[in-house]
Design a protein around this motif. Structure first.
Motif, PDB file in Angstrom:
ATOM      1  N   ARG A  49       0.793  -1.227   0.000  1.00 16.48           N
ATOM      2  CA  ARG A  49       0.000   0.000   0.000  1.00 16.48           C
ATOM      3  C   ARG A  49       0.827   1.280   0.000  1.00 16.48           C
ATOM      4  N   VAL A  50       1.882   1.326   0.783  1.00 13.62           N
ATOM      5  CA  VAL A  50       2.626   2.579   0.950  1.00 13.62           C
ATOM      6  C   VAL A  50       3.319   2.990  -0.345  1.00 13.62           C
ATOM      7  N   GLU A  51       3.424   4.304  -0.544  1.00 12.29           N
ATOM      8  CA  GLU A  51       4.322   4.801  -1.570  1.00 12.29           C
ATOM      9  C   GLU A  51       5.754   4.669  -1.052  1.00 12.29           C
ATOM     10  N   ILE A  52       6.693   4.608  -1.986  1.00  9.58           N
ATOM     11  CA  ILE A  52       8.093   4.424  -1.626  1.00  9.58           C
ATOM     12  C   ILE A  52       8.952   5.365  -2.460  1.00  9.58           C
ATOM     13  N   GLY A  53      10.135   5.665  -1.943  1.00 11.78           N
ATOM     14  CA  GLY A  53      11.045   6.510  -2.698  1.00 11.78           C
ATOM     15  C   GLY A  53      12.297   6.810  -1.916  1.00 11.78           C
ATOM     16  N   ALA A  54      13.200   7.522  -2.545  1.00 11.21           N
ATOM     17  CA  ALA A  54      14.430   7.977  -1.894  1.00 11.21           C
ATOM     18  C   ALA A  54      14.259   9.435  -1.491  1.00 11.21           C
ATOM     19  N   LEU A  55      14.785   9.753  -0.311  1.00 10.13           N
ATOM     20  CA  LEU A  55      14.750  11.123   0.182  1.00 10.13           C
ATOM     21  C   LEU A  55      16.199  11.582   0.400  1.00 10.13           C
ATOM     22  N   VAL A  56      16.914  11.899  -0.643  1.00 13.80           N
ATOM     23  CA  VAL A  56      16.533  11.855  -2.049  1.00 13.80           C
ATOM     24  C   VAL A  56      17.646  11.184  -2.840  1.00 13.80           C
ATOM     25  N   THR A  57      17.322  10.780  -4.069  1.00 16.98           N
ATOM     26  CA  THR A  57      18.336  10.286  -4.992  1.00 16.98           C
ATOM     27  C   THR A  57      19.318  11.393  -5.352  1.00 16.98           C
ATOM     28  N   CYS A  58      20.600  11.051  -5.409  1.00 19.86           N
ATOM     29  CA  CYS A  58      21.613  11.998  -5.876  1.00 19.86           C
ATOM     30  C   CYS A  58      21.693  11.933  -7.396  1.00 19.86           C
ATOM     31  N   ASN A  59      21.401  13.042  -8.031  1.00 23.98           N
ATOM     32  CA  ASN A  59      21.407  13.084  -9.486  1.00 23.98           C
ATOM     33  C   ASN A  59      22.753  12.693 -10.088  1.00 23.98           C
ATOM     34  N   SER A  60      23.850  12.944  -9.365  1.00 20.93           N
ATOM     35  CA  SER A  60      25.188  12.730  -9.919  1.00 20.93           C
ATOM     36  C   SER A  60      25.533  11.261 -10.123  1.00 20.93           C
ATOM     37  N   TYR A  61      24.849  10.362  -9.442  1.00 22.18           N
ATOM     38  CA  TYR A  61      25.309   8.971  -9.384  1.00 22.18           C
ATOM     39  C   TYR A  61      24.846   8.119 -10.551  1.00 22.18           C
ATOM     40  N   ARG A  62      23.885   8.594 -11.344  1.00 18.99           N
ATOM     41  CA  ARG A  62      23.346   7.767 -12.426  1.00 18.99           C
ATOM     42  C   ARG A  62      22.990   8.643 -13.615  1.00 18.99           C
ATOM     43  N   ASN A  63      23.247   8.142 -14.785  1.00 15.20           N
ATOM     44  CA  ASN A  63      22.804   8.801 -16.010  1.00 15.20           C
ATOM     45  C   ASN A  63      21.287   9.038 -15.938  1.00 15.20           C
ATOM     46  N   PRO A  64      20.787  10.216 -16.354  1.00 11.50           N
ATOM     47  CA  PRO A  64      19.355  10.503 -16.207  1.00 11.50           C
ATOM     48  C   PRO A  64      18.451   9.497 -16.912  1.00 11.50           C
ATOM     49  N   GLU A  65      18.859   9.048 -18.090  1.00 12.92           N
ATOM     50  CA  GLU A  65      18.032   8.061 -18.794  1.00 12.92           C
ATOM     51  C   GLU A  65      17.994   6.735 -18.047  1.00 12.92           C
ATOM     52  N   LEU A  66      19.127   6.323 -17.503  1.00  8.11           N
ATOM     53  CA  LEU A  66      19.157   5.106 -16.704  1.00  8.11           C
ATOM     54  C   LEU A  66      18.291   5.258 -15.461  1.00  8.11           C
ATOM     55  N   LEU A  67      18.396   6.388 -14.774  1.00  7.71           N
ATOM     56  CA  LEU A  67      17.588   6.609 -13.577  1.00  7.71           C
ATOM     57  C   LEU A  67      16.105   6.570 -13.919  1.00  7.71           C
ATOM     58  N   ALA A  68      15.729   7.157 -15.040  1.00 14.03           N
ATOM     59  CA  ALA A  68      14.328   7.114 -15.459  1.00 14.03           C
ATOM     60  C   ALA A  68      13.860   5.683 -15.659  1.00 14.03           C
ATOM     61  N   ASP A  69      14.705   4.859 -16.277  1.00 13.68           N
ATOM     62  CA  ASP A  69      14.343   3.461 -16.523  1.00 13.68           C
ATOM     63  C   ASP A  69      14.244   2.688 -15.210  1.00 13.68           C
ATOM     64  N   MET A  70      15.180   2.933 -14.300  1.00 15.63           N
ATOM     65  CA  MET A  70      15.123   2.296 -12.984  1.00 15.63           C
ATOM     66  C   MET A  70      13.834   2.672 -12.254  1.00 15.63           C
ATOM     67  N   ARG A  86       3.660   2.813  -7.082  1.00 15.18           N
ATOM     68  CA  ARG A  86       3.686   3.600  -5.852  1.00 15.18           C
ATOM     69  C   ARG A  86       5.006   4.334  -5.646  1.00 15.18           C
ATOM     70  N   LEU A  87       5.813   4.445  -6.681  1.00 14.61           N
ATOM     71  CA  LEU A  87       7.109   5.106  -6.541  1.00 14.61           C
ATOM     72  C   LEU A  87       6.968   6.622  -6.622  1.00 14.61           C
ATOM     73  N   ILE A  88       7.693   7.313  -5.747  1.00 15.36           N
ATOM     74  CA  ILE A  88       7.931   8.746  -5.843  1.00 15.36           C
ATOM     75  C   ILE A  88       9.403   8.923  -6.200  1.00 15.36           C
ATOM     76  N   LEU A  89       9.695   9.670  -7.244  1.00 14.05           N
ATOM     77  CA  LEU A  89      11.096   9.933  -7.586  1.00 14.05           C
ATOM     78  C   LEU A  89      11.566  11.151  -6.807  1.00 14.05           C
ATOM     79  N   GLY A  90      12.192  10.905  -5.666  1.00 14.88           N
ATOM     80  CA  GLY A  90      12.841  11.974  -4.932  1.00 14.88           C
ATOM     81  C   GLY A  90      14.236  12.189  -5.490  1.00 14.88           C
TER      82      GLY A  90
END
Length: 244
Positions: A49-70, A86-90
């Motif tokens: 039930r709960v939404e999940i996510g990172a508080l927060v993902t570091c943009n530097s660690y992954r290519n943006p297209e890869l992060l989008a796919d993940m 239920r993912l929130i992209l933080g």
């Protein structure tokens, strides 16, 4: 950690967040630690039930297209019975230099990291639109940070949720700036939900934070015990308000 996540869901929280670091930020600097996104995939599978996510993902660690796919993949893993994921992209610009140095990322300057985030956010959304299968829903974007000129401008342009730091007075001050940025980009400031970390019971801080515009309250907890007593107080407060 699995047990703590299940207890949090059973307690009735709305969202469970981890963070995107490679080392602890307190206690033993080389203590026990795991990677953020593989953990989120496991949480997506184990929760209902709960939404999940990172508080927060570091943009530097992954290519943006890869992060989008993940993010799209975790979104699908978390979907149940034909419903949405239920993912929130933080996401944020990054700041913990030890992570960068140990894992071979260029730390650079704060301005360069924010500029990289500004470039990444449209690329992430473009990749989501191109993926097959597409995400199950418009994945909410949470941006963490309170920089008055650059970060809040990105919040105004791209965020569904803004995670800020500090007390109610700081939130009010930064909200004025967010509203100015939102007006400049032609977006209603009310379209961005305000999130804030809390470390005190609701009886002490909730009314002031609500008055300042916050509606998402995050409570930190650490292992090995993962004490959820403060979270339970906030859930009880939320439910009492909902009952009127």
């Amino acid at each position: 950690m699995r047990d703590a996540v299940l207890r949090a869901e059973d307690l009735g929280v709305d969202v469970v967040f981890n963070w995107d670091h490679f080392y602890p930020l307190s206690g033993d600097p080389d203590g026990l630690h795991f990677e953020c996104w593989t953990m989120l995939a496991a949480w997506a599978e184990q929760t209902e039930r709960v939404e999940i996510g990172a508080l927060v993902t570091c943009n530097s660690y992954r290519n943006p297209e890869l992060l989008a796919d993940m993010a799209r993949t975790v979104d699908h893993i978390s979907a149940r019975d034909g419903g949405p994921g239920r993912l929130i992209l933080g996401i944020g610009a990054g700041w913990f230099e030890k992570d960068y140095d140990a894992y071979g990322y260029e730390f650079g300057t704060a301005g360069a990291r924010i500029a990289d985030l500004a470039e990444a956010l449209p690329r992430i959304k473009t990749r989501w639109a191109a993926l097959n299968p597409a995400p199950t829903r418009d994945i909410p974007v949470l941006i963490g940070g309170s920089g008055p000129r650059k970060t809040l401008r990105l919040v105004a342009e791209h965020a569904d949720v803004w995670h800020s730091f500090g007390d109610a007075a700081a939130l009010r001050e930064r909200t004025v700036l967010l509203e100015e940025h939102a007006a400049a980009v032609g977006r209603p400031a009310g379209a961005v939900e305000r999130s804030v970390g809390v470390g005190a019971p609701p009886a002490e801080v909730a009314d002031d934070l609500l008055d300042a515009g916050a509606t998402l309250f995050t409570i930190g907890t650490s292992g090995p015990d993962y004490d959820l007593d403060l979270a339970a107080q906030w859930v009880a407060w939320r439910d009492e308000r909902a009952r009127g």
